[in-house]
Motif scaffolding. Structure first.
Motif, mmCIF file in Angstrom:
data_model
loop_
_atom_site.group_PDB
_atom_site.id
_atom_site.type_symbol
_atom_site.label_atom_id
_atom_site.label_comp_id
_atom_site.label_asym_id
_atom_site.label_seq_id
_atom_site.Cartn_x
_atom_site.Cartn_y
_atom_site.Cartn_z
ATOM 1 N N LEU A 188 3.685 11.399 -7.845
ATOM 2 C CA LEU A 188 3.697 10.446 -8.950
ATOM 3 C C LEU A 188 2.675 9.339 -8.736
ATOM 4 N N ALA A 189 2.533 8.875 -7.492
ATOM 5 C CA ALA A 189 1.543 7.839 -7.203
ATOM 6 C C ALA A 189 0.129 8.362 -7.436
ATOM 7 N N LEU A 190 -0.078 9.648 -7.146
ATOM 8 C CA LEU A 190 -1.390 10.252 -7.362
ATOM 9 C C LEU A 190 -1.783 10.207 -8.835
ATOM 10 N N CYS A 191 -0.791 10.218 -9.710
ATOM 11 C CA CYS A 191 -1.063 10.162 -11.150
ATOM 12 C C CYS A 191 -1.653 8.817 -11.583
ATOM 13 N N THR A 192 -1.570 7.798 -10.705
ATOM 14 C CA THR A 192 -2.131 6.490 -11.054
ATOM 15 C C THR A 192 -3.618 6.392 -10.699
ATOM 16 N N SER A 193 -4.181 7.452 -10.110
ATOM 17 C CA SER A 193 -5.578 7.393 -9.668
ATOM 18 C C SER A 193 -6.581 7.096 -10.783
ATOM 19 N N PRO A 194 -6.340 7.555 -12.034
ATOM 20 C CA PRO A 194 -7.315 7.207 -13.078
ATOM 21 C C PRO A 194 -7.333 5.725 -13.449
ATOM 22 N N PHE A 195 -6.368 4.951 -12.931
ATOM 23 C CA PHE A 195 -6.239 3.552 -13.355
ATOM 24 C C PHE A 195 -6.780 2.582 -12.305
ATOM 25 N N GLY A 196 -7.922 2.921 -11.742
ATOM 26 C CA GLY A 196 -8.600 1.923 -10.923
ATOM 27 C C GLY A 196 -8.435 2.041 -9.427
ATOM 28 N N TRP A 197 -8.318 3.244 -8.884
ATOM 29 C CA TRP A 197 -8.289 3.377 -7.432
ATOM 30 C C TRP A 197 -9.657 2.980 -6.865
ATOM 31 N N VAL A 198 -9.654 2.528 -5.609
ATOM 32 C CA VAL A 198 -10.894 2.107 -4.955
ATOM 33 C C VAL A 198 -11.048 2.887 -3.647
ATOM 34 N N LEU A 199 -12.245 2.839 -3.092
ATOM 35 C CA LEU A 199 -12.495 3.439 -1.786
ATOM 36 C C LEU A 199 -12.267 2.367 -0.727
ATOM 37 N N PRO A 200 -11.166 2.436 0.014
ATOM 38 C CA PRO A 200 -10.886 1.389 1.013
ATOM 39 C C PRO A 200 -11.862 1.452 2.172
ATOM 40 N N ASP A 201 -12.142 0.300 2.773
ATOM 41 C CA ASP A 201 -13.013 0.304 3.949
ATOM 42 C C ASP A 201 -12.215 0.763 5.172
ATOM 43 N N GLY A 202 -12.855 0.791 6.319
ATOM 44 C CA GLY A 202 -12.213 1.316 7.520
ATOM 45 C C GLY A 202 -10.944 0.571 7.894
ATOM 46 N N ARG A 203 -10.993 -0.744 7.820
ATOM 47 C CA ARG A 203 -9.820 -1.549 8.169
ATOM 48 C C ARG A 203 -8.682 -1.285 7.208
ATOM 49 N N GLU A 204 -8.992 -1.264 5.921
ATOM 50 C CA GLU A 204 -7.959 -1.025 4.912
ATOM 51 C C GLU A 204 -7.365 0.372 5.042
ATOM 52 N N THR A 205 -8.220 1.352 5.314
ATOM 53 C CA THR A 205 -7.724 2.718 5.484
ATOM 54 C C THR A 205 -6.760 2.799 6.662
ATOM 55 N N ALA A 206 -7.119 2.140 7.763
ATOM 56 C CA ALA A 206 -6.245 2.150 8.943
ATOM 57 C C ALA A 206 -4.904 1.489 8.632
#
Length: 303
Positions: free
Chosen positions: A194-212
């Protein structure tokens, strides 16, 4: 000895859930709430699957006779989690934690409305007092000089409390025929999708720190879910549930040391009233012999 082990597991889960919330909060200025929910849910699944395999409960955890019920639980839970994560970006961590304690109070009301549970004078008084406490916490955030986004943050966290209470009601329905392991697994699965369905509404590419931080939040959330589920194997709900409120202490410490958030007197006073009301409700439920341990074992502080 079993009771002590249950308490230790419960406190461990409380600490980990607060740490997880802090990690999500650290990414909130850049990462949308729906994306954070995806990371939280997706990276919890491997942890849960390994746990089920080690306990030889993998078949039980994947078996369900009510897939639609799990879908509803997931939809409600994702809504609660998304609102909570969005609120973390707008309000201090201790404040979000304190307002979140309204969820068990609302569960009592929804239990009466949706499940036909009786609310006697004592629990009704505790519910009323708890709502007063919530009002004390949120009132300063509703003034004109409260700061940009403060009122929105309050609204999101209160909405999350409503969804969490509804999720608890759905879990009570599921535990009548479903194993707790299945509830835990299918919540992670459905919330990921269900969370994946929100991807068209502004997902971003997180940087290394955010990804961790996001991956760590998912892994820690999975471990915390295992701890809370295991805790209710060793202790009764009436014994363990009050330890949920230890989250307030850890949120205050982390909020101050990591984010420089200083709690206000109104927030502390309101939180004290809400916690006292919640403990009173738990005590009364124990006196009445209401069995809700399995239902609590399938819950998370986010939904």
């Amino acid at each position: 000895m079993h009771a002590l082990r249950g308490i230790s597991l419960k406190l461990g889960s409380v600490v980990l859930f607060v740490i997880m919330s802090a990690m999500i909060k650290a990414t909130a200025p850049h990462v949308p709430a729906g994306e954070a929910v995806f990371f939280r849910s997706f990276f919890a699944m491997p942890v849960i699957l390994v746990w089920l395999a080690r306990r030889r409960e993998l078949r039980t955890g994947l078996k369900t006779s009510n897939p639609l019920g799990h879908l509803w639980r997931g939809l409600i839970g994702v809504s609660a989690m998304g609102c909570t994560f969005a609120g973390l970006g707008l309000l201090p961590l201790p404040e979000v934690t304190a307002i979140g304690f309204a969820a068990p109070i609302l569960t009592v009301l929804f239990g009466a409305l949706l499940l036909g549970e009786r609310i006697r004078a004592f629990r009704m008084s505790a519910v009323a007092a708890g709502l007063v406490g919530v009002t004390i916490i949120v009132w300063p955030r509703l003034t004109l000089d409260a700061g940009e986004g403060a009122a929105l943050g309050v609204g999101l966290v209160l909405l999350a409390c409503i969804f969490r209470a509804l999720a608890q009601i759905q879990i009570r329905r599921l535990v009548a025929h479903e194993d707790t392991a299945a509830i835990v697994f299918y919540f992670s699965l459905t919330s990921t999708l269900l969370a994946l369905c929100t991807s068209p509404f502004g997902w971003v590419l997180p940087d290394g720190r955010e990804t961790a931080l996001l991956v760590g939040a998912g892994l820690i959330g999975g471990v915390a879910q295992i701890l809370i589920t295991s805790a209710y194997r060793f202790g009764e709900a009436g014994l363990l549930a009050p330890f949920d409120y230890a989250a307030m202490l850890f949120a205050l410490v982390i909020g101050y040391t990591v984010f420089g958030e200083v709690p206000t007197l109104a927030m502390l006073a309101g939180a004290a009233i809400v916690i006292a009301s919640g403990v009173a409700i738990i005590w009364r439920e124990r006196q009445l012999g209401l069995r809700r341990g399995k239902g609590r074992a399938g819950m998370t502080p986010q939904g």
